[in-house]
Design a protein around this motif. Structure first.
Motif, PDB file in Angstrom:
ATOM      1  N   THR A  13       1.024  -1.151   0.567  1.00 32.71           N
ATOM      2  CA  THR A  13       0.011   0.422  -0.068  1.00 32.71           C
ATOM      3  C   THR A  13       1.022   1.037  -0.264  1.00 32.71           C
ATOM      4  O   THR A  13       1.785   1.256   0.933  1.00 32.71           O
ATOM      5  CB  THR A  13      -0.583  -0.416   1.762  1.00 32.71           C
ATOM      6  OG1 THR A  13      -1.696  -1.226   1.568  1.00 32.71           O
ATOM      7  CG2 THR A  13      -1.959   1.402   1.038  1.00 32.71           C
ATOM      8  N   LEU A  14       0.796   2.287  -1.268  1.00 33.69           N
ATOM      9  CA  LEU A  14       1.460   3.672  -0.953  1.00 33.69           C
ATOM     10  C   LEU A  14       0.392   4.518  -0.547  1.00 33.69           C
ATOM     11  O   LEU A  14      -0.935   4.471  -1.570  1.00 33.69           O
ATOM     12  CB  LEU A  14       2.021   3.887  -2.145  1.00 33.69           C
ATOM     13  CG  LEU A  14       2.660   2.699  -2.905  1.00 33.69           C
ATOM     14  CD1 LEU A  14       3.212   3.350  -4.194  1.00 33.69           C
ATOM     15  CD2 LEU A  14       3.901   2.725  -2.143  1.00 33.69           C
TER      16      LEU A  14
ATOM     17  N   GLN B 195      10.570  -1.579   2.403  1.00 35.77           N
ATOM     18  CA  GLN B 195      12.195  -0.266   2.817  1.00 35.77           C
ATOM     19  C   GLN B 195      12.536  -0.148   1.694  1.00 35.77           C
ATOM     20  O   GLN B 195      12.332   0.677   1.060  1.00 35.77           O
ATOM     21  CB  GLN B 195      13.006  -0.849   3.903  1.00 35.77           C
ATOM     22  CG  GLN B 195      13.089  -0.063   4.345  1.00 35.77           C
ATOM     23  CD  GLN B 195      15.152  -0.401   5.733  1.00 35.77           C
ATOM     24  OE1 GLN B 195      15.059  -1.644   5.798  1.00 35.77           O
ATOM     25  NE2 GLN B 195      15.110   0.341   5.409  1.00 35.77           N
ATOM     26  N   GLN B 196      12.530  -1.642   1.114  1.00 36.87           N
ATOM     27  CA  GLN B 196      13.187  -1.683  -0.149  1.00 36.87           C
ATOM     28  C   GLN B 196      12.577  -0.878  -1.538  1.00 36.87           C
ATOM     29  O   GLN B 196      13.056   0.078  -1.555  1.00 36.87           O
ATOM     30  CB  GLN B 196      13.424  -3.242  -0.760  1.00 36.87           C
ATOM     31  CG  GLN B 196      14.595  -3.901   0.297  1.00 36.87           C
ATOM     32  CD  GLN B 196      14.766  -5.015  -0.053  1.00 36.87           C
ATOM     33  OE1 GLN B 196      13.976  -6.182  -0.441  1.00 36.87           O
ATOM     34  NE2 GLN B 196      15.695  -5.841  -0.393  1.00 36.87           N
TER      35      GLN B 196
ATOM     36  N   ASP C 138      10.533   9.134  -1.319  1.00 34.56           N
ATOM     37  CA  ASP C 138      10.550  10.700  -1.196  1.00 34.56           C
ATOM     38  C   ASP C 138       8.761  11.351  -1.050  1.00 34.56           C
ATOM     39  O   ASP C 138       8.088  12.440  -0.289  1.00 34.56           O
ATOM     40  CB  ASP C 138      10.639  11.387  -1.818  1.00 34.56           C
ATOM     41  CG  ASP C 138      12.624  11.305  -1.677  1.00 34.56           C
ATOM     42  OD1 ASP C 138      12.944  10.640  -0.258  1.00 34.56           O
ATOM     43  OD2 ASP C 138      12.878  11.759  -2.907  1.00 34.56           O
ATOM     44  N   PHE C 139       8.484  10.548  -1.697  1.00 33.93           N
ATOM     45  CA  PHE C 139       6.628  10.798  -2.104  1.00 33.93           C
ATOM     46  C   PHE C 139       5.375   9.958  -1.080  1.00 33.93           C
ATOM     47  O   PHE C 139       3.779  10.598  -1.170  1.00 33.93           O
ATOM     48  CB  PHE C 139       6.348  10.991  -3.085  1.00 33.93           C
ATOM     49  CG  PHE C 139       7.057  12.125  -3.990  1.00 33.93           C
ATOM     50  CD1 PHE C 139       6.946  13.621  -3.986  1.00 33.93           C
ATOM     51  CD2 PHE C 139       8.042  11.679  -5.180  1.00 33.93           C
ATOM     52  CE1 PHE C 139       8.057  14.647  -4.641  1.00 33.93           C
ATOM     53  CE2 PHE C 139      10.043  12.928  -5.558  1.00 33.93           C
ATOM     54  CZ  PHE C 139       9.138  13.840  -4.863  1.00 33.93           C
ATOM     55  N   PHE C 140       5.701   8.795  -1.742  1.00 35.44           N
ATOM     56  CA  PHE C 140       5.167   8.141  -0.749  1.00 35.44           C
ATOM     57  C   PHE C 140       4.999   7.283   0.877  1.00 35.44           C
ATOM     58  O   PHE C 140       6.605   6.984   0.916  1.00 35.44           O
ATOM     59  CB  PHE C 140       4.586   7.390  -1.437  1.00 35.44           C
ATOM     60  CG  PHE C 140       3.561   7.374  -2.499  1.00 35.44           C
ATOM     61  CD1 PHE C 140       2.354   7.703  -3.394  1.00 35.44           C
ATOM     62  CD2 PHE C 140       4.967   7.638  -4.101  1.00 35.44           C
ATOM     63  CE1 PHE C 140       2.233   7.820  -3.588  1.00 35.44           C
ATOM     64  CE2 PHE C 140       4.465   7.772  -5.288  1.00 35.44           C
ATOM     65  CZ  PHE C 140       2.957   8.393  -5.256  1.00 35.44           C
ATOM     66  N   GLU C 141       4.554   6.845   1.064  1.00 31.29           N
ATOM     67  CA  GLU C 141       4.682   6.093   3.143  1.00 31.29           C
ATOM     68  C   GLU C 141       4.140   5.175   2.225  1.00 31.29           C
ATOM     69  O   GLU C 141       2.726   4.115   1.721  1.00 31.29           O
ATOM     70  CB  GLU C 141       3.233   6.829   3.581  1.00 31.29           C
ATOM     71  CG  GLU C 141       3.760   5.485   4.962  1.00 31.29           C
ATOM     72  CD  GLU C 141       2.553   6.411   6.388  1.00 31.29           C
ATOM     73  OE1 GLU C 141       2.515   7.337   6.206  1.00 31.29           O
ATOM     74  OE2 GLU C 141       1.118   5.507   5.672  1.00 31.29           O
ATOM     75  N   VAL C 142       5.464   3.769   2.050  1.00 37.25           N
ATOM     76  CA  VAL C 142       4.608   2.357   1.904  1.00 37.25           C
ATOM     77  C   VAL C 142       4.922   1.335   2.884  1.00 37.25           C
ATOM     78  O   VAL C 142       5.398   1.653   4.460  1.00 37.25           O
ATOM     79  CB  VAL C 142       6.202   2.496   1.311  1.00 37.25           C
ATOM     80  CG1 VAL C 142       5.737   0.254   0.477  1.00 37.25           C
ATOM     81  CG2 VAL C 142       6.668   3.005  -0.129  1.00 37.25           C
TER      82      VAL C 142
END
Ligand code: SF4
Lengths: 458, 268
Positions: B5-6, B32-33, B50-54
């Protein structure tokens, strides 16, 4: 003794007339008379005499005024600004020489910029159609010597290319066209009754924005099929008559302009025109040519295609390859979508030609104008750097609308201290290399390059 | 099946070229990767993180990886481009090149998409709940081999250049389209359930088009040859059958000239 210089090229419209004669003062600083040119070309040369021409770069001050600064400072600011930007856009080149276009490419690569030229708002769609469908074209010399049927589609040379009709397309007497205009049948396809339409033997006044349908009707008739009673507002009989004229021609020449490239469908209109040209070649000889606007706007297409493989809308931001896809990497789209954060306007006037919203977006970021004169783009810029006028006080290679290269000459001495586009871009490139601690790569094709001296050739 | 999920955490200042947001690039990687996978913002190399929480690790292969993006991606290009399997769901809008050069798998966008959606597509499915801009399923500039397979379904409207140079596959626009449907196409099917302004099948060589609404300006190179019953997208209806583009070149098959077919819903 004033000097008469013959065989001068006119740096204004795409006709790129190379038969101009210019009378200059004996110290070669003033233009006294211009012969053979049309009124636009005439004025362009006289413009160079203007004593108010800018001689130093001007930088916008915090209070909004413009202050003159030395060239070194301007070069430094331009180099730093372009290096700092995530994606600068370099646009223009309608009115400069190929040397400048080639030099700017080094900066563009270094800055990871998008490199675009005025074709993006003019004959860019023609390029796309040419990619898709080929370009059965010829030179203007062939048009002059052979064409007995001339079609002007969505263009108005009487105003936009004043000497086109007298030098190449309608009036001149050529090898197989010794009777000149008497021997030529002229068709004009235009929704308005332009002065070119008035001059034409047949005017097909189509409904605006329906060029594609009309081309399709022409092709369908040529293949021997029936078409609806009217297409694009033109009666079937008139269409059939026009096709018959073109079919019976010894050599049919189609010139198309912005009416095709910038009405709905854009590249598809040109694409259909190219298909029609190819179809006509089954019956007679037929050729097609884009009425390029400026004297050297075919130049960037040639120079950058050779350098990067693409004529315009070249995104170099990846550093590894060039990416081109107009609609995405085209100047106005980039501006409207806020995809660029620095704008460099060279030898054109984006301030006057772009949609106002696009200019508003561009104005959020540093805005640099490189131009010999004051123009709208120079007046809204953060930095205006004047250069010499290609074709007037700076020589250079230009490509005429039929992609024929012509060496233009300088007729007067340049303003002291004012560099050419090429020299300016070389200075900026050198400064960028200094700032990034890299070695400049000079691939000098010319042995007499002015700046900086290439150690390999000196 | 594993789900990654992003969640968008930052809008890029310019545009984020998220060419790594595909099940293929994510496959076999931890959250994390994945956050460390690269993209571009202008000339700056950035990362997905930088733009998404993964959250969530990807599956072993692309086929066992589902990507869900919860949030607006109106400034993220290339989502799902070149993917071969797995799925991408965008709960929001997506920018250009969604599913471009795609070979397999599924993409679902709940919002609108920008231009060049499914450009040069070869297989797989794209479903858009909203509208698409221009160049749906078209060819890249200068390429005469456009979309080859797969299905694109736009529940809303689309702009111009739908299926340019198409060779195969299906494009369904459930509402209206502007101009240039399947220009130069040599195969494939385009279904438009709403109205079209015009230029349907210009320079088209082969292939089928269905228009269930009205065509404001018909191409002069099309001629009516009859009336037929056809099943389109599960519904059987009566269509006026046109062939064309008569101005264009056409191949022969078994001694018969092959034309492109336009099926225009017959007036009731
Ligand atoms: S027709 Fe064009 S190139 Fe020729 S003199 Fe006039 S402006 Fe110059």
């Amino acid at each position: 003794m004033p000097k008469l210089i013959k065989g001068v090229g006119c740096p204004y419209c795409g006709s790129s007339c190379d038969d101009i004669e210019v009378l200059v003062s004996d110290d070669e600083t003033k233009i006294l008379e211009v012969h053979n040119a049309c009124i636009i070309g005439n004025n362009l040369f006289h413009h160079a005499n203007d004593p108010t021409r800018p001689k130093l770069p001007r930088m916008r001050q915090p209070d909004g005024s413009m202050k003159e600064i030395p060239y070194a400072e301007a070069v430094d600011w331009m180099a730093k600004t372009m290096l700092n930007a995530k994606k600068p856009l370099i646009y223009g080149f309608g009115s400069t020489n190929c040397e400048g276009m080639s030099a700017v490419a080094r900066i563009a690569e270094k800055a990871g910029a998008v490199l675009d030229n005025c074709a993006t708002i003019c004959h860019g769609p023609s390029f796309l159609a040419i990619f898709d469908n080929g370009y059965p074209s010829c030179t203007l010399g062939e048009a002059k010597n052979r064409a007995d049927v001339v079609v002007f589609w969505g263009c108005n040379p009487m105003h936009a290319h004043p000497r086109h009709t007298s030098r190449y397309s309608i009036f001149p007497r050529g090898y197989f066209t010794q009777k000149g205009q008497m021997q030529r049948t002229v068709l004009c396809v235009d929704p308005r009754e332009t002065d070119t339409a008035k001059l034409a033997d047949h005017h097909l006044m189509l409904d605006q924005g329906h060029d594609y349908e009309l081309f399709d009707a022409f092709r369908t008739v040529l293949k021997g099929f029936e078409i609806p009673e009217t297409v694009a507002g033109i009666p079937r009989e008139k269409i059939k008559e026009a096709v018959e004229i073109m079919k019976k021609a010894k050599f049919c020449m189609i010139f198309f302009g912005m009416g095709c490239t910038h009405s709905d469908g854009r590249n598809h209109n040109v694409d259909a025109a190219i298909s029609y040209t190819r179809d006509l070649n089954e019956h007679t000889k037929c050729s097609i040519m884009a009425m390029r606007g400026h004297y050297n706007i075919a130049g960037p297409g040639q120079v950058w295609s050779w350098q990067f493989g693409f004529p315009y809308c070249i995104d170099l931001s990846k550093g590894s390859h060039a990416h081109m896809n107009p609609g995405e990497t085209s100047s106005v789209d980039l501006a409207m979508r806020d995809e660029v954060d620095c704008f460099v306007n060279v030898g054109t006037d984006a301030g006057a030609h772009f949609p106002i919203q696009a200019v508003q977006h561009l104005k959020k970021h540093p805005f640099i104008t490189v131009d010999p004169n004051f123009c709208m783009a120079s007046e809204i810029a953060d930095l205006h750097i004047p250069v010499r006028i290609a074709g007037v006080d700076e020589p250079g290679v230009v490509y005429r609308m039929d992609n024929v290269p012509i060496q233009f000459r300088a007729v007067i001495k340049g303003l002291p201290g004012v560099p050419s586009d090429e020299e300016l871009f070389d200075m900026v490139y050198e400064r960028m290399c200094e700032l990034t601690n890299t070695q400049p790569i000079w691939l000098a094709a010319k042995e007499d390059r002015k700046y900086p001296q290439n150690p390999a050739v000196s | 099946m594993a789900t990654v999920t992003l969640k968008p955490i930052k809008t890029p200042e310019l545009i984020f070229e998220g060419y790594s947001i595909t099940p293929d690039a994510f496959a076999g990687k931890t959250a994390q990767q994945i956050a460390g996978l690269t993209g571009h913002e202008g000339k700056i190399v950035t990362t997905i993180g930088d733009f998404f929480e993964v959250s969530g690790n990807a599956g072993e292969t692309a086929a066992d990886t589902d990507i869900i993006i919860n949030g607006d991606c109106a400034r993220v290009k290339y989502i799902g481009s070149k993917m071969t399997a797995g799925s991408v769901t965008v709960n929001g809008n997506a920018d250009m090149y969604l599913g471009g050069w795609m070979k397999g798998g599924k993409i679902y966008v709940t919002g609108n998409v920008d231009s060049f959606c499914g450009i040069q597509m070869q297989g797989g499915e794209i479903l858009i709940d909203g509208d698409a801009k221009n160049h749906v399923g078209c060819a890249y500039r200068g390429d005469w081999r456009g979309m080859k397979g797969g299905t694109i379904r736009i529940r809303g409207s689309a702009g111009n250049d739908i299926g340019t140079f198409m060779l195969g596959g299906t494009i369904i626009i459930e509402k209206n389209a502007f101009i240039h449907v399947a220009p130069h196409a040599e195969g494939g099917t385009v279904i438009i359930k709403g109205d079209v302004e015009g230029r349907v099948g210009g320079q088209m060589v082969k292939g089928d088009m269905y228009v269930l609404g009205k065509i404001k300006f018909m191409m002069p190179g099309y001629q009516k040859v009859g009336t037929v019953e056809k099943e389109v997208d599960g519904v059987t209806q009566t269509f006026d059958h046109y062939i064309g583009d008569l101005g264009e070149r056409h191949p022969k098959s078994k001694g018969q000239i092959v034309y492109a077919n336009l099926y225009l819903k017959a007036a009731a």
